[in-house]
Design a protein around this motif. Structure first.
Motif: not given
Length: 171
Positions: A70-81
């Motif tokens: 698996s490959r997961v892409w993620e980024g900063a969420a509004p409000g943190g995390g």
């Protein structure tokens, strides 16, 4: 991205099973960079939506006799995390005999009632697939399949299908 953020990312996209980091030094992390997402277990991820996230991590898991890369892409969420935008899985296992078996396997894995899981057909080259509610999957050949999840809160079915079509077996 730290290992805890990577573990959380996998859990956020519906995986109820902890990932086993790939490689000797843990998850491979990097920037999504450009339009493509690189090679993943014999496939090339040719296009990644810009808003899917700049950070990516690779994981290897096994569930129900099927191995996942698996490959997961993620980024900063509004409000943190962090927020996962895209997850691509390459699945290998004897249980994946045809598209119906793949659908049944994924319904059980994602804890989705197969009787209410509404999916539309699509063709991935010469491989028939199904898509709906942010998920797309197809059987490349018996024992080998690809599935992906694109955050349906941020992306529509056209972006899902464009992303799915851009995942191609490496020549």
């Amino acid at each position: 991205m730290g290992i805890l953020a990577g573990l959380l990312a996998v859990l956020l996209v519906g995986a109820a099973h902890l990932p086993v980091p790939s490689g000797p030094s843990g998850p491979s992390a990097g920037r999504a960079g450009g339009d493509g997402g690189g090679e993943l277990s014999g496939f090339v991820v040719g296009s990644v939506p810009e808003r899917a996230g700049d950070d990516r991590a690779d994981f290897a898991t096994e569930w129900g006799g099927v191995a996942f890369t698996s490959r997961v892409w993620e980024g900063a969420a509004p409000g943190g995390g962090y927020r996962v935008g895209l997850k691509v899985n390459v699945l290998r296992g004897a249980a994946l005999t045809d598209l119906a078996a793949l659908r049944a396997f994924l319904a059980e894995y994602h804890e989705i009632d197969p009787g209410t899981w509404e999916l539309d057909p699509f063709d991935h080259g010469t491989s028939p697939g199904r898509h709906g509610d942010g998920r797309a999957f197809w059987l490349e050949e018996p024992g080998l399949a690809v599935s992906l999840w694109l955050d349906p809160r941020r992306f529509g079915e056209p972006e899902l299908l464009t992303t799915a079509q851009a995942v191609q077996r490496k020549a």
